[in-house]
Write a protein that holds these residues in place. Sequence first.
Motif, PDB file in Angstrom:
ATOM      1  N   TYR A 119      -3.092  78.089  81.416  1.00  0.00           N
ATOM      2  CA  TYR A 119      -2.266  78.766  82.419  1.00  0.00           C
ATOM      3  C   TYR A 119      -1.420  77.760  83.199  1.00  0.00           C
ATOM      4  O   TYR A 119      -0.226  77.963  83.416  1.00  0.00           O
ATOM      5  CB  TYR A 119      -3.161  79.550  83.384  1.00  0.00           C
ATOM      6  N   ILE A 120      -2.039  76.666  83.618  1.00  0.00           N
ATOM      7  CA  ILE A 120      -1.321  75.659  84.410  1.00  0.00           C
ATOM      8  C   ILE A 120      -0.155  75.072  83.622  1.00  0.00           C
ATOM      9  O   ILE A 120       0.932  74.855  84.152  1.00  0.00           O
ATOM     10  CB  ILE A 120      -2.296  74.562  84.883  1.00  0.00           C
ATOM     11  N   LYS A 121      -0.369  74.849  82.325  1.00  0.00           N
ATOM     12  CA  LYS A 121       0.688  74.260  81.498  1.00  0.00           C
ATOM     13  C   LYS A 121       1.801  75.259  81.194  1.00  0.00           C
ATOM     14  O   LYS A 121       2.968  74.886  81.081  1.00  0.00           O
ATOM     15  CB  LYS A 121       0.103  73.752  80.184  1.00  0.00           C
ATOM     16  N   GLY A 122       1.464  76.525  81.078  1.00  0.00           N
ATOM     17  CA  GLY A 122       2.461  77.484  80.611  1.00  0.00           C
ATOM     18  C   GLY A 122       3.024  78.428  81.635  1.00  0.00           C
ATOM     19  O   GLY A 122       3.912  79.225  81.317  1.00  0.00           O
ATOM     20  N   THR A 123       2.555  78.341  82.869  1.00  0.00           N
ATOM     21  CA  THR A 123       2.999  79.340  83.840  1.00  0.00           C
ATOM     22  C   THR A 123       4.462  79.195  84.233  1.00  0.00           C
ATOM     23  O   THR A 123       5.150  80.163  84.468  1.00  0.00           O
ATOM     24  CB  THR A 123       2.122  79.292  85.106  1.00  0.00           C
ATOM     25  N   GLY A 124       4.954  77.962  84.373  1.00  0.00           N
ATOM     26  CA  GLY A 124       6.348  77.764  84.746  1.00  0.00           C
ATOM     27  C   GLY A 124       6.622  77.964  86.225  1.00  0.00           C
ATOM     28  O   GLY A 124       7.740  77.779  86.688  1.00  0.00           O
ATOM     29  N   ASN A 158      -4.003  71.890  92.112  1.00  0.00           N
ATOM     30  CA  ASN A 158      -4.191  71.163  90.854  1.00  0.00           C
ATOM     31  C   ASN A 158      -5.077  69.930  91.040  1.00  0.00           C
ATOM     32  O   ASN A 158      -5.856  69.574  90.152  1.00  0.00           O
ATOM     33  CB  ASN A 158      -2.831  70.746  90.290  1.00  0.00           C
ATOM     34  N   SER A 159      -4.961  69.289  92.208  1.00  0.00           N
ATOM     35  CA  SER A 159      -5.738  68.067  92.446  1.00  0.00           C
ATOM     36  C   SER A 159      -7.231  68.342  92.585  1.00  0.00           C
ATOM     37  O   SER A 159      -8.045  67.423  92.480  1.00  0.00           O
ATOM     38  CB  SER A 159      -5.216  67.353  93.697  1.00  0.00           C
ATOM     39  N   GLU A 160      -7.602  69.598  92.828  1.00  0.00           N
ATOM     40  CA  GLU A 160      -9.020  69.944  92.940  1.00  0.00           C
ATOM     41  C   GLU A 160      -9.676  70.125  91.571  1.00  0.00           C
ATOM     42  O   GLU A 160     -10.906  70.195  91.478  1.00  0.00           O
ATOM     43  CB  GLU A 160      -9.190  71.230  93.748  1.00  0.00           C
ATOM     44  N   ILE A 161      -8.876  70.233  90.523  1.00  0.00           N
ATOM     45  CA  ILE A 161      -9.408  70.383  89.167  1.00  0.00           C
ATOM     46  C   ILE A 161      -9.564  68.998  88.571  1.00  0.00           C
ATOM     47  O   ILE A 161      -8.588  68.290  88.328  1.00  0.00           O
ATOM     48  CB  ILE A 161      -8.469  71.251  88.312  1.00  0.00           C
ATOM     49  N   GLN A 162     -10.797  68.577  88.369  1.00  0.00           N
ATOM     50  CA  GLN A 162     -11.076  67.202  87.961  1.00  0.00           C
ATOM     51  C   GLN A 162     -12.086  67.158  86.817  1.00  0.00           C
ATOM     52  O   GLN A 162     -12.902  68.081  86.660  1.00  0.00           O
ATOM     53  CB  GLN A 162     -11.618  66.404  89.150  1.00  0.00           C
ATOM     54  N   VAL A 164     -13.373  70.707  92.446  1.00  0.00           N
ATOM     55  CA  VAL A 164     -13.881  70.040  93.642  1.00  0.00           C
ATOM     56  C   VAL A 164     -13.273  70.756  94.836  1.00  0.00           C
ATOM     57  O   VAL A 164     -12.115  70.544  95.185  1.00  0.00           O
ATOM     58  CB  VAL A 164     -13.513  68.545  93.648  1.00  0.00           C
ATOM     59  N   VAL A 165     -14.038  71.640  95.453  1.00  0.00           N
ATOM     60  CA  VAL A 165     -13.508  72.500  96.517  1.00  0.00           C
ATOM     61  C   VAL A 165     -13.213  71.676  97.765  1.00  0.00           C
ATOM     62  O   VAL A 165     -14.128  71.131  98.391  1.00  0.00           O
ATOM     63  CB  VAL A 165     -14.490  73.640  96.846  1.00  0.00           C
ATOM     64  N   GLU A 166     -11.930  71.587  98.098  1.00  0.00           N
ATOM     65  CA  GLU A 166     -11.507  70.822  99.275  1.00  0.00           C
ATOM     66  C   GLU A 166     -10.654  71.634 100.235  1.00  0.00           C
ATOM     67  O   GLU A 166     -10.472  71.238 101.384  1.00  0.00           O
ATOM     68  CB  GLU A 166     -10.718  69.583  98.830  1.00  0.00           C
ATOM     69  N   TRP A 167     -10.097  72.762  99.755  1.00  0.00           N
ATOM     70  CA  TRP A 167      -9.166  73.532 100.568  1.00  0.00           C
ATOM     71  C   TRP A 167      -9.447  75.024 100.471  1.00  0.00           C
ATOM     72  O   TRP A 167     -10.033  75.489  99.503  1.00  0.00           O
ATOM     73  CB  TRP A 167      -7.712  73.295 100.130  1.00  0.00           C
ATOM     74  N   GLN A 168      -8.992  75.740 101.482  1.00  0.00           N
ATOM     75  CA  GLN A 168      -8.903  77.193 101.415  1.00  0.00           C
ATOM     76  C   GLN A 168      -7.626  77.613 102.129  1.00  0.00           C
ATOM     77  O   GLN A 168      -7.204  76.977 103.097  1.00  0.00           O
ATOM     78  CB  GLN A 168     -10.133  77.866 102.011  1.00  0.00           C
ATOM     79  N   THR A 199       6.463  76.693  89.809  1.00  0.00           N
ATOM     80  CA  THR A 199       6.268  75.420  90.487  1.00  0.00           C
ATOM     81  C   THR A 199       6.314  75.620  91.995  1.00  0.00           C
ATOM     82  O   THR A 199       6.951  76.541  92.504  1.00  0.00           O
ATOM     83  CB  THR A 199       7.355  74.413  90.085  1.00  0.00           C
ATOM     84  N   ASN A 200       5.622  74.749  92.704  1.00  0.00           N
ATOM     85  CA  ASN A 200       5.648  74.778  94.166  1.00  0.00           C
ATOM     86  C   ASN A 200       5.344  73.379  94.658  1.00  0.00           C
ATOM     87  O   ASN A 200       4.740  72.574  93.955  1.00  0.00           O
ATOM     88  CB  ASN A 200       4.635  75.788  94.709  1.00  0.00           C
ATOM     89  N   SER A 201       5.774  73.108  95.862  1.00  0.00           N
ATOM     90  CA  SER A 201       5.650  71.755  96.408  1.00  0.00           C
ATOM     91  C   SER A 201       4.288  71.500  97.039  1.00  0.00           C
ATOM     92  O   SER A 201       4.026  70.407  97.524  1.00  0.00           O
ATOM     93  CB  SER A 201       6.741  71.522  97.466  1.00  0.00           C
ATOM     94  N   ASP A 202       3.415  72.505  97.028  1.00  0.00           N
ATOM     95  CA  ASP A 202       2.130  72.377  97.711  1.00  0.00           C
ATOM     96  C   ASP A 202       0.966  72.212  96.755  1.00  0.00           C
ATOM     97  O   ASP A 202      -0.181  72.308  97.159  1.00  0.00           O
ATOM     98  CB  ASP A 202       1.898  73.594  98.612  1.00  0.00           C
ATOM     99  N   ASP A 203       1.280  71.998  95.458  1.00  0.00           N
ATOM    100  CA  ASP A 203       0.238  71.722  94.464  1.00  0.00           C
ATOM    101  C   ASP A 203      -0.648  72.937  94.198  1.00  0.00           C
ATOM    102  O   ASP A 203      -1.721  72.811  93.615  1.00  0.00           O
ATOM    103  CB  ASP A 203      -0.616  70.527  94.932  1.00  0.00           C
ATOM    104  N   LEU A 204      -0.234  74.133  94.625  1.00  0.00           N
ATOM    105  CA  LEU A 204      -1.049  75.327  94.433  1.00  0.00           C
ATOM    106  C   LEU A 204      -1.034  75.768  92.975  1.00  0.00           C
ATOM    107  O   LEU A 204       0.009  75.760  92.319  1.00  0.00           O
ATOM    108  CB  LEU A 204      -0.550  76.465  95.322  1.00  0.00           C
ATOM    109  N   VAL A 205      -2.177  76.183  92.485  1.00  0.00           N
ATOM    110  CA  VAL A 205      -2.268  76.670  91.109  1.00  0.00           C
ATOM    111  C   VAL A 205      -1.720  78.090  90.999  1.00  0.00           C
ATOM    112  O   VAL A 205      -0.978  78.421  90.074  1.00  0.00           O
ATOM    113  CB  VAL A 205      -3.735  76.628  90.625  1.00  0.00           C
ATOM    114  N   PHE A 206      -2.080  78.943  91.955  1.00  0.00           N
ATOM    115  CA  PHE A 206      -1.684  80.354  91.909  1.00  0.00           C
ATOM    116  C   PHE A 206      -0.650  80.646  92.991  1.00  0.00           C
ATOM    117  O   PHE A 206      -0.931  80.476  94.185  1.00  0.00           O
ATOM    118  CB  PHE A 206      -2.902  81.256  92.105  1.00  0.00           C
ATOM    119  N   VAL A 207       0.523  81.064  92.588  1.00  0.00           N
ATOM    120  CA  VAL A 207       1.591  81.407  93.526  1.00  0.00           C
ATOM    121  C   VAL A 207       2.324  82.647  93.021  1.00  0.00           C
ATOM    122  O   VAL A 207       2.138  83.092  91.884  1.00  0.00           O
ATOM    123  CB  VAL A 207       2.603  80.246  93.690  1.00  0.00           C
ATOM    124  N   GLN A 208       3.192  83.182  93.880  1.00  0.00           N
ATOM    125  CA  GLN A 208       4.034  84.292  93.480  1.00  0.00           C
ATOM    126  C   GLN A 208       5.183  83.778  92.601  1.00  0.00           C
ATOM    127  O   GLN A 208       5.366  82.577  92.429  1.00  0.00           O
ATOM    128  CB  GLN A 208       4.584  84.999  94.720  1.00  0.00           C
TER     129      GLN A 208
END
Length: 379
Positions: free
Chosen positions: A260-265, A190-194, A203-207, A267-276
Amino acid sequence: MARGRTKAIALKRLKDKKLEYERSGRMPSQTTPYLKDWLDRWLDEIVKPRLRPSTLATYRSTVEALIKPAIGGVRLGRLEPKHFRLMEEYITKGDDTCDPPRKPRSSATAGSAWRTLHKALDDAVKEGIIESNPSDRAEAPRVVYTERKILTPVQAGQLINAENDVMWHLMWRLAYETGMRQGERLGLTNSEIQLIDNAVCIVVEWQLKVYNNVKGVRDIPSSLGARHVTGKAYLVPPKTNAGRRVIPLPESLAVELGRYIKGTGRTNSDDLVFVQADGTPLNRMIETRAWKKALNRVGLPDDYVPHSARHTAATAMAQLGMSDKVRESIMGHSDISVTNRVYTHVGTADASKAINGVETLLALEPANPRVLDRSATPA
């Protein structure tokens, strides 16, 4: 220095240690070490502290499967051009008489082995074991590159439009519209979306990387700046400075991603946008399964790979007439020749340049939140 219960034991241990140091090149001797012994030391002592675990694993596999069996028994000081030709022949011709038979490999594989060996011998020169790199006197394998099979922009649009899972719909859009690498999409935070200059950007900072051969963070060079996620999964910075880049998003993609970010529900502790569904990270295997389903859904063969989306994106950008500088920046390449030579597939569509952006080339339909299934979980 060596210790022992008796002087004789201590002297024997000292002699054995001296022989071992001479064997691996740690101590000067009248003969240079065997290539196989130097490669072992090179992997464990010289390159392991500075390489990504995945790169180290590739080097180790190349050394064990291709270099050592071919010419590992030759001493460094006796390496000649003929030995490099022997290695290339060993790799590309195979051997039906072996048990099991050894299949021939591609010229690209031979080229990779040659480059790995060249690096190892360069370090042998730096360590003072040999005076010059013998591979500099040999000719590198001539690599015949095969063009990657890619979807056309129209086919990519069909794949995206037919996807009814909101997460994968976004994944395919990011892949085809931005050219993001698979690990960059899986590791998007989420922090990469600015918001930059009134435009929503990534802002690509991680992979996201999965290191199966790593026991813990201590096995990863501290200079890498890796961030542990869970299990074998880590967030790591891009390989190069060019990989750290800003990618503006088309307005409709930015809106869909925000929704998607607002409605997905999820959550994860690593700030990832896409998770299982359980909050754990995605991985390549999960995406590949979803990818093959997406291809089958629109009647396309499943021998396309997710990475091919990056090639389609680069090709679409070329068709749009984007400057080399812009394409290089979006794709995250340090050299435009890589974008042009490897990723851009020139076709007849280049004769009539599109002007409305990659999104228009893909002929995307507006995302319908009632159609997209938020509850679907990766299989």
